[in-house]
Every structure is written in structure tokens, then in C-alpha cells.
Design a protein around this motif. Structure first.
Motif, PDB file in Angstrom:
ATOM      1  N   MET A 216      -8.945 -21.832  15.306  1.00  0.00           N
ATOM      2  CA  MET A 216      -7.872 -22.203  15.887  1.00  0.00           C
ATOM      3  C   MET A 216      -6.597 -22.207  15.103  1.00  0.00           C
ATOM      4  N   ILE A 217      -6.719 -22.932  13.722  1.00  0.00           N
ATOM      5  CA  ILE A 217      -5.549 -23.002  12.986  1.00  0.00           C
ATOM      6  C   ILE A 217      -5.540 -21.532  12.355  1.00  0.00           C
ATOM      7  N   PRO A 218      -6.075 -20.804  11.930  1.00  0.00           N
ATOM      8  CA  PRO A 218      -5.642 -19.290  11.626  1.00  0.00           C
ATOM      9  C   PRO A 218      -5.248 -18.540  12.916  1.00  0.00           C
ATOM     10  N   ALA A 219      -5.485 -18.621  13.991  1.00  0.00           N
ATOM     11  CA  ALA A 219      -4.791 -18.133  15.065  1.00  0.00           C
ATOM     12  C   ALA A 219      -3.124 -18.513  15.115  1.00  0.00           C
ATOM     13  N   LEU A 220      -3.161 -19.771  15.117  1.00  0.00           N
ATOM     14  CA  LEU A 220      -1.757 -20.442  15.151  1.00  0.00           C
ATOM     15  C   LEU A 220      -0.853 -19.997  13.961  1.00  0.00           C
ATOM     16  N   PHE A 221      -1.461 -20.061  12.882  1.00  0.00           N
ATOM     17  CA  PHE A 221      -0.602 -19.438  11.644  1.00  0.00           C
ATOM     18  C   PHE A 221      -0.367 -17.765  11.957  1.00  0.00           C
ATOM     19  N   PHE A 222      -1.219 -17.026  12.613  1.00  0.00           N
ATOM     20  CA  PHE A 222      -1.059 -15.552  12.873  1.00  0.00           C
ATOM     21  C   PHE A 222       0.182 -15.587  13.565  1.00  0.00           C
ATOM     22  N   TYR A 223       0.230 -16.300  14.940  1.00  0.00           N
ATOM     23  CA  TYR A 223       1.230 -16.132  15.821  1.00  0.00           C
ATOM     24  C   TYR A 223       2.568 -16.361  15.331  1.00  0.00           C
ATOM     25  N   LEU A 224       2.505 -17.595  14.371  1.00  0.00           N
ATOM     26  CA  LEU A 224       3.583 -18.074  13.824  1.00  0.00           C
ATOM     27  C   LEU A 224       4.239 -16.927  12.848  1.00  0.00           C
TER      28      LEU A 224
END
Length: 201
Positions: free
Chosen positions: A1-9
Motif C-alpha cells: 500500500m505504501i509503495p503504491a502511494l509513493f509511486f502515484y505521488l
């Protein structure tokens, strides 16, 4: 969840800053948005596990290319309004070239197929237990060391060529001549005067 959030950011900010590089009217703002795009692209590389590429992107592009371009733009004081004058006459040709490139990109991306045996064509096994930068250094400085030295030699020759092509000798400017300084004698630089008492030179 956190890696995906940073990716989209990182991806969203990178795409937005890339669009602002083209859309900004002020060239200084364009360079600043370019630096922001480079930093976010480095963040994407870190998420992919390629920290060496992220470091190179920040050190080389942000630290050298973008900052150098920013100082050049600020110091030259180029009149961009005058440069844009008459640019509309090239709009049809530019639009045609842009459409051709867009069609080529669509054809390439539409027909792109990843072969099933691509992963088996790796020449060297990927070392385990080391970081990305260390693994790349092990391959670069052992198997491809001669190609690496040849690339450095080509960059050195291109840098010297750029300096020679842009070097201009202005008339009336006194320059240091090393050969004349090394070949001078004592008689040419020292002059003895017999000064009488009570008189000056």
C-alpha cells in the motif's frame, strides 16, 4: 500500500512538472520544474530498486546540467520575446513533424511485444546479497572496463573539442606566454642604475 502511494505521488508530480516545463513562459521557471521532474524520477528509480540510477540522475542532471542551464539563462539575459517573434511561421512544419512522430510512437507502442525468452538472454548472472550500485560496479569495472574507458576518452575528447571551438582570442588583451617567461634572461628583466647622492631616478 505504501509503495503504491509513493509511486502515484512521484509519478503524478513528475508528469505535472514535465508539462509545466513546456507550458511555462519564464525559462527560469521551466528549469526549476525540470529539476523537480528529475528529483521525482529519481524517487521512482529508488522504488524500482535502482538507487544507483537515482543517484546519477540527481548528481549529474540536477547538480550539473539543470543548474548550469539555469545560471546560463540568468546570466545571459536572453530576450525570449524577440526570439519568439516570427515563430508562428514555422508552426505548420512543426505540427506536421509532431504528428509524424506521434504516429511513429503509437505504431511502436501498439506493436510492442515482449519476447518470452528475453529474461534468459542475460549474459551475466545478477549477484545476490549486494546493493544495486555494487552489482553494477562489479560488472562495469570487470567485464566492460575497456568500453568504460573508451567512453571516458570520447567524453574527454568532446570536452576538449568544445573548449577549442568556443575559445575566442580578443585583440588587445594581454595574455600569459609561458615560453617567453621561461626563456627570459637576467639582462632583459634587471636594469642597474647608478644613482648619485641627492638625486632621484
Amino acid at each position: 500500500m505504501i509503495p503504491a502511494l509513493f509511486f502515484y505521488l512521484f509519478a503524478g508530480v513528475c508528469v505535472a512538472s514535465a508539462l509545466m516545463v513546456v507550458a511555462s513562459r519564464n525559462p527560469v521557471h521551466s528549469v526549476l520544474f525540470l529539476i523537480l521532474a528529475f528529483v521525482n524520477a529519481a524517487g521512482l528509480f529508488i522504488l524500482m530498486g535502482a538507487e544507483f540510477l537515482a543517484m546519477i540522475l540527481v548528481v549529474v542532471y540536477v547538480g550539473a546540467v539543470a543548474v548550469l542551464f539555469l545560471f546560463v539563462v540568468m546570466m545571459l539575459d536572453v530576450d525570449f520575446v524577440q526570439l519568439r517573434h516570427g515563430a508562428m511561421q514555422y508552426l505548420p512544419v512543426g505540427t506536421l513533424i509532431g504528428l509524424v512522430l506521434l504516429v511513429e510512437l503509437l505504431l511502436v507502442t501498439g506493436a510492442w511485444v515482449i519476447g518470452p525468452g528475453v529474461q534468459k538472454t542475460v549474459a551475466l548472472p545478477i549477484p545476490t546479497g549486494v546493493s544495486n550500485a555494487q552489482a553494477l560496479g562489479l560488472v562495469l569495472y570487470t567485464r566492460y572496463v575497456y568500453f568504460f574507458q573508451a567512453a571516458g576518452l570520447v567524453l574527454l575528447v568532446s570536452m576538449i573539442g568544445a573548449i577549442v571551438l568556443t575559445l575566442r582570442h580578443k585583440p588587445g588583451v594581454r595574455r600569459q606566454v609561458i615560453s617567453d617567461q621561461l626563456a627570459r634572461r637576467k639582462e632583459a628583466i634587471i636594469e642597474l642604475r647608478n644613482v648619485r647622492p641627492g638625486q632621484g631616478l
